[in-house]
Design an enzyme around this catalytic site. Structure first.
Site, PDB file in Angstrom:
ATOM      1  N   CYS A   1       0.804  -1.222   0.000  1.00 19.20           N
ATOM      2  CA  CYS A   1       0.000   0.000   0.000  1.00 19.20           C
ATOM      3  C   CYS A   1       0.838   1.274   0.000  1.00 19.20           C
ATOM      4  O   CYS A   1       0.313   2.358  -0.257  1.00 19.20           O
ATOM      5  CB  CYS A   1      -0.955  -0.004   1.190  1.00 19.20           C
TER       6      CYS A   1
ATOM      7  N   ASN B   1     -10.012  -0.476  -0.737  1.00 19.31           N
ATOM      8  CA  ASN B   1      -8.554  -0.358  -0.720  1.00 19.31           C
ATOM      9  C   ASN B   1      -7.979  -0.973  -1.993  1.00 19.31           C
ATOM     10  O   ASN B   1      -7.953  -2.190  -2.154  1.00 19.31           O
ATOM     11  CB  ASN B   1      -8.008  -1.069   0.516  1.00 19.31           C
TER      12      ASN B   1
ATOM     13  N   HIS C   1      -3.651   7.174   1.970  1.00 21.61           N
ATOM     14  CA  HIS C   1      -3.966   5.842   1.471  1.00 21.61           C
ATOM     15  C   HIS C   1      -5.356   5.444   1.964  1.00 21.61           C
ATOM     16  O   HIS C   1      -5.699   5.646   3.132  1.00 21.61           O
ATOM     17  CB  HIS C   1      -2.916   4.848   1.968  1.00 21.61           C
TER      18      HIS C   1
END
Length: 335
Positions: A121, A291, A261
């Site tokens: 990520c 995500n 994020h």
């Protein structure tokens, strides 16, 4: 490729592109197969949908190519002018060759070399650090950085802890020498392998090859210790954000937007609170995408491009498997 001879080169994002698949899995869809509810998922994550790439033979390269083509077409950029293509991903098409090579060929960037970067990520932040360094060296003038992940390929949809979180998508940026005073200003990036098992795909590498035993054990899917990851993400993402703000002497009122994020709305809120930032300055699209791992931050730039103005002070922050995390300060280079 002609090297840039300037001694004080600053790297800047000069164009953005993005792509998400049309198909999606909603919270209501998950209610039918898991012990969960729309209210539970929304309250704990902020997610309503996650986009899913369907179709035989469509891997991460498909997402990355679509995002790159969007950027090139929208900005009328000749792909032959690109020097380097970087694809940040943890879901490459293959263990080898690199997905970036497939992408570069597909978009006709025939003068570019290409490689993949794996930082989960945090992949886009790590990729920007890499691309900026190449630009600042004066040896390269146009770098295409793509964050792309087909997370549906490694999610076990019988596991609530991961199936509610992840989606598919890709975001792309063009990084060039700045033609004004704006661009990549500062970065604070860290990693710590101590938490590797908290968020990982155990099988498929050299330590645990993809055997029948590994498949039977479900080691080819992503697993997560939700409590440990949440605790570490809240702490490290918030601390990294505060560090980058403090060392650049930024007042919260000066910051135009935070681009965090998109892992979990509660983590995002904690990062914003750490620097006393107005919630209206926090950009989010987690509700619609979930995500998308390395794609989250460039997809924010893609979705909110019209809101960004030349000179805007932006803070980027991320946390991911590895463990990897960090924050960065960017001044937007165009209207």
């Amino acid at each position: 490729m002609k090297a840039n001879s300037s001694k004080n080169i600053k790297a800047a994002i000069t164009a953005v592109g993005g792509f998400v698949p049309k198909d999606f899995i909603s919270n209501q869809d998950l209610e039918k197969v898991l012990d969960t509810t729309d209210d539970w998922i929304t309250a704990r994550t902020g997610i309503k949908k996650r986009r899913i790439l369907k179709g035989e033979g469509k891997g991460t390269s498909y997402l990355a190519i679509k995002a790159a083509e969007n950027l090139l077409k929208k900005n009328k950029i000749d792909p032959e002018s690109i020097d380097l293509v970087i694809v940040s991903t943890i879901t490459p098409d293959y263990r080898g060759p690199a997905t970036a090579a497939t992408v570069a060929s597909a978009i006709y960037a025939k003068n570019a070399y290409a490689f993949d970067l794996s930082a989960a990520c945090s992949g886009f932040l790590y990729g920007m650090s890499t691309a900026s360094s190449f630009i600042e060296s004066g040896r390269y003038n146009k770098i295409l950085l793509i964050g792309a992940d087909k997370m549906s390929s490694i999610v076990d949809y019988s596991r609530r802890e991961t199936s509610v979180l992840f989606g598919d998508g890709a975001g792309a940026v063009l990084v060039e020498p700045s033609e004004n005073k704006f661009g990549w200003e500062d970065e604070y990036l860290r990693s710590d392998g101590i938490g590797a098992e908290w968020l990982m795909v155990k099988a498929g590498g050299s330590m645990y090859p993809l055997t029948q035993e590994a498949l039977d054990s479900g080691w080819h899917y992503i697993t997560q210790d939700g409590k440990m990851v949440f605790k570490a993400a809240v702490s490290e993402m918030a601390n990294a954000t505060k560090e980058i703000v403090n060392r650049n002497n930024l007042n919260p009122k000066e910051i135009n937007f935070l681009l965090p994020h998109q892992a979990n709305k509660r983590i995002i809120d904690a990062a914003a609170e750490k620097i006393n930032l107005d919630k209206n300055k926090v950009l989010m699209n987690i509700r619609e995408y979930g995500n998308t791992t390395a794609a989250t931050i460039p997809l924010l730039m893609f979705d909110y491009e019209s809101k960004l103005s030349k000179g805007d002070k932006l803070i980027l922050t991320a946390f991911g498997a590895g463990l990897t995390w960090g924050a960065a300060y960017l001044t937007w280079a165009y209207d």
